[in-house]
Motif scaffolding. Sequence first.
Motif, PDB file in Angstrom:
ATOM      1  N   MET A  34      45.061  26.003   3.478  1.00 47.41           N
ATOM      2  CA  MET A  34      45.159  27.443   3.307  1.00 47.41           C
ATOM      3  C   MET A  34      45.451  28.080   4.657  1.00 47.41           C
ATOM      4  N   GLY A  35      46.104  29.213   4.622  1.00 47.64           N
ATOM      5  CA  GLY A  35      46.425  29.862   5.884  1.00 47.64           C
ATOM      6  C   GLY A  35      46.574  31.353   5.757  1.00 47.64           C
ATOM      7  N   TRP A  36      46.644  31.990   6.905  1.00 48.10           N
ATOM      8  CA  TRP A  36      46.904  33.416   7.001  1.00 48.10           C
ATOM      9  C   TRP A  36      48.162  33.618   7.847  1.00 48.10           C
ATOM     10  N   PHE A  37      49.032  34.448   7.349  1.00 52.27           N
ATOM     11  CA  PHE A  37      50.239  34.859   8.055  1.00 52.27           C
ATOM     12  C   PHE A  37      50.189  36.377   8.222  1.00 52.27           C
ATOM     13  N   ARG A  38      51.012  36.888   9.118  1.00 51.42           N
ATOM     14  CA  ARG A  38      51.101  38.337   9.248  1.00 51.42           C
ATOM     15  C   ARG A  38      52.540  38.753   9.536  1.00 51.42           C
ATOM     16  N   GLN A  39      52.840  39.977   9.141  1.00 47.39           N
ATOM     17  CA  GLN A  39      54.172  40.510   9.370  1.00 47.39           C
ATOM     18  C   GLN A  39      54.056  41.967   9.800  1.00 47.39           C
ATOM     19  N   ALA A  40      54.497  42.224  11.015  1.00 45.66           N
ATOM     20  CA  ALA A  40      54.526  43.586  11.548  1.00 45.66           C
ATOM     21  C   ALA A  40      55.881  44.205  11.230  1.00 45.66           C
ATOM     22  N   PRO A  41      55.968  45.527  11.225  1.00 45.93           N
ATOM     23  CA  PRO A  41      57.245  46.188  10.920  1.00 45.93           C
ATOM     24  C   PRO A  41      58.354  45.727  11.854  1.00 45.93           C
ATOM     25  N   GLY A  42      59.471  45.330  11.277  1.00 47.69           N
ATOM     26  CA  GLY A  42      60.617  44.910  12.064  1.00 47.69           C
ATOM     27  C   GLY A  42      60.523  43.513  12.630  1.00 47.69           C
ATOM     28  N   LYS A  43      59.470  42.789  12.286  1.00 42.50           N
ATOM     29  CA  LYS A  43      59.291  41.435  12.812  1.00 42.50           C
ATOM     30  C   LYS A  43      59.223  40.428  11.683  1.00 42.50           C
ATOM     31  N   GLN A  82      37.957  35.919   9.994  1.00 42.89           N
ATOM     32  CA  GLN A  82      37.142  36.827  10.794  1.00 42.89           C
ATOM     33  C   GLN A  82      37.957  37.205  12.023  1.00 42.89           C
ATOM     34  N   MET A  83      38.183  38.485  12.192  1.00 46.15           N
ATOM     35  CA  MET A  83      39.002  38.974  13.298  1.00 46.15           C
ATOM     36  C   MET A  83      38.147  39.847  14.208  1.00 46.15           C
ATOM     37  N   ASN A  84      37.957  39.397  15.428  1.00 46.43           N
ATOM     38  CA  ASN A  84      37.178  40.130  16.420  1.00 46.43           C
ATOM     39  C   ASN A  84      38.064  40.577  17.572  1.00 46.43           C
ATOM     40  N   SER A  85      37.565  41.508  18.359  1.00 47.51           N
ATOM     41  CA  SER A  85      38.299  42.009  19.527  1.00 47.51           C
ATOM     42  C   SER A  85      39.733  42.373  19.161  1.00 47.51           C
ATOM     43  N   LEU A  86      39.864  43.109  18.101  1.00 46.64           N
ATOM     44  CA  LEU A  86      41.199  43.443  17.606  1.00 46.64           C
ATOM     45  C   LEU A  86      41.969  44.314  18.586  1.00 46.64           C
ATOM     46  N   LYS A  87      43.281  44.092  18.612  1.00 48.01           N
ATOM     47  CA  LYS A  87      44.184  44.807  19.495  1.00 48.01           C
ATOM     48  C   LYS A  87      45.234  45.545  18.657  1.00 48.01           C
ATOM     49  N   PRO A  88      45.818  46.600  19.197  1.00 45.73           N
ATOM     50  CA  PRO A  88      46.875  47.298  18.450  1.00 45.73           C
ATOM     51  C   PRO A  88      48.004  46.372  18.014  1.00 45.73           C
ATOM     52  N   GLU A  89      48.299  45.354  18.810  1.00 49.28           N
ATOM     53  CA  GLU A  89      49.374  44.427  18.447  1.00 49.28           C
ATOM     54  C   GLU A  89      49.001  43.508  17.282  1.00 49.28           C
ATOM     55  N   ASP A  90      47.770  43.555  16.831  1.00 45.01           N
ATOM     56  CA  ASP A  90      47.380  42.804  15.629  1.00 45.01           C
ATOM     57  C   ASP A  90      47.733  43.573  14.356  1.00 45.01           C
ATOM     58  N   THR A  91      48.177  44.797  14.510  1.00 45.72           N
ATOM     59  CA  THR A  91      48.557  45.603  13.351  1.00 45.72           C
ATOM     60  C   THR A  91      49.690  44.946  12.582  1.00 45.72           C
ATOM     61  N   ALA A  92      49.456  44.717  11.285  1.00 48.04           N
ATOM     62  CA  ALA A  92      50.434  44.030  10.445  1.00 48.04           C
ATOM     63  C   ALA A  92      49.911  43.961   9.020  1.00 48.04           C
ATOM     64  N   THR A 118      47.543  42.387   2.656  1.00 48.30           N
ATOM     65  CA  THR A 118      46.609  43.474   2.912  1.00 48.30           C
ATOM     66  C   THR A 118      46.905  44.049   4.297  1.00 48.30           C
ATOM     67  N   GLN A 119      46.909  45.372   4.395  1.00 43.85           N
ATOM     68  CA  GLN A 119      47.279  46.031   5.640  1.00 43.85           C
ATOM     69  C   GLN A 119      46.109  46.062   6.607  1.00 43.85           C
ATOM     70  N   VAL A 120      46.383  45.681   7.851  1.00 41.40           N
ATOM     71  CA  VAL A 120      45.430  45.812   8.943  1.00 41.40           C
ATOM     72  C   VAL A 120      46.069  46.711   9.998  1.00 41.40           C
ATOM     73  N   THR A 121      45.390  47.787  10.328  1.00 44.46           N
ATOM     74  CA  THR A 121      45.890  48.723  11.335  1.00 44.46           C
ATOM     75  C   THR A 121      44.839  48.883  12.416  1.00 44.46           C
ATOM     76  N   VAL A 122      45.250  48.634  13.658  1.00 43.54           N
ATOM     77  CA  VAL A 122      44.344  48.736  14.797  1.00 43.54           C
ATOM     78  C   VAL A 122      44.814  49.889  15.671  1.00 43.54           C
ATOM     79  N   SER A 123      43.981  50.884  15.826  1.00 41.77           N
ATOM     80  CA  SER A 123      44.343  52.050  16.622  1.00 41.77           C
ATOM     81  C   SER A 123      43.878  51.877  18.062  1.00 41.77           C
ATOM     82  N   SER A 124      44.636  52.458  18.980  1.00 44.71           N
ATOM     83  CA  SER A 124      44.293  52.321  20.405  1.00 44.71           C
ATOM     84  C   SER A 124      43.392  53.447  20.865  1.00 44.71           C
TER      85      SER A 124
END
Length: 124
Positions: A34-43, A82-92, A118-124
Amino acid sequence: QVQLVESGGGLVQAGGSLRLSCAASGRTVSSYAMGWFRQAPGKEREPVAAITWSGDITYYADSVKGRFTISRDNAKNTVYLQMNSLKPEDTAVYYCAAGHTIRSMTVNRSIGSWGQGTQVTVSS
């Protein structure tokens, strides 16, 4: 065919944490990697983390090592991220995926089933 449903996404401030869940149903899910993938806008969609069916081997993208942890509970047919220390670049949009092996999923991008995301948005 395995059906996958993600949950747990949302909006969080930088430095915060979220836990994503992926509920699986259908064929013998415990035999799948099993795995997790992510896709940010334009990537392109990229692998984030993966785990073997037994849970003894894991894979992490360099960008998330030390911050994200993948785990699974085969009795509950559920995979977690489990996602810790999230950064804006993790938004996807984060997608759960099932496949035969970690390598086939992360290198060959051979995926048997995808969740809806599922959407993950990290604000700065």
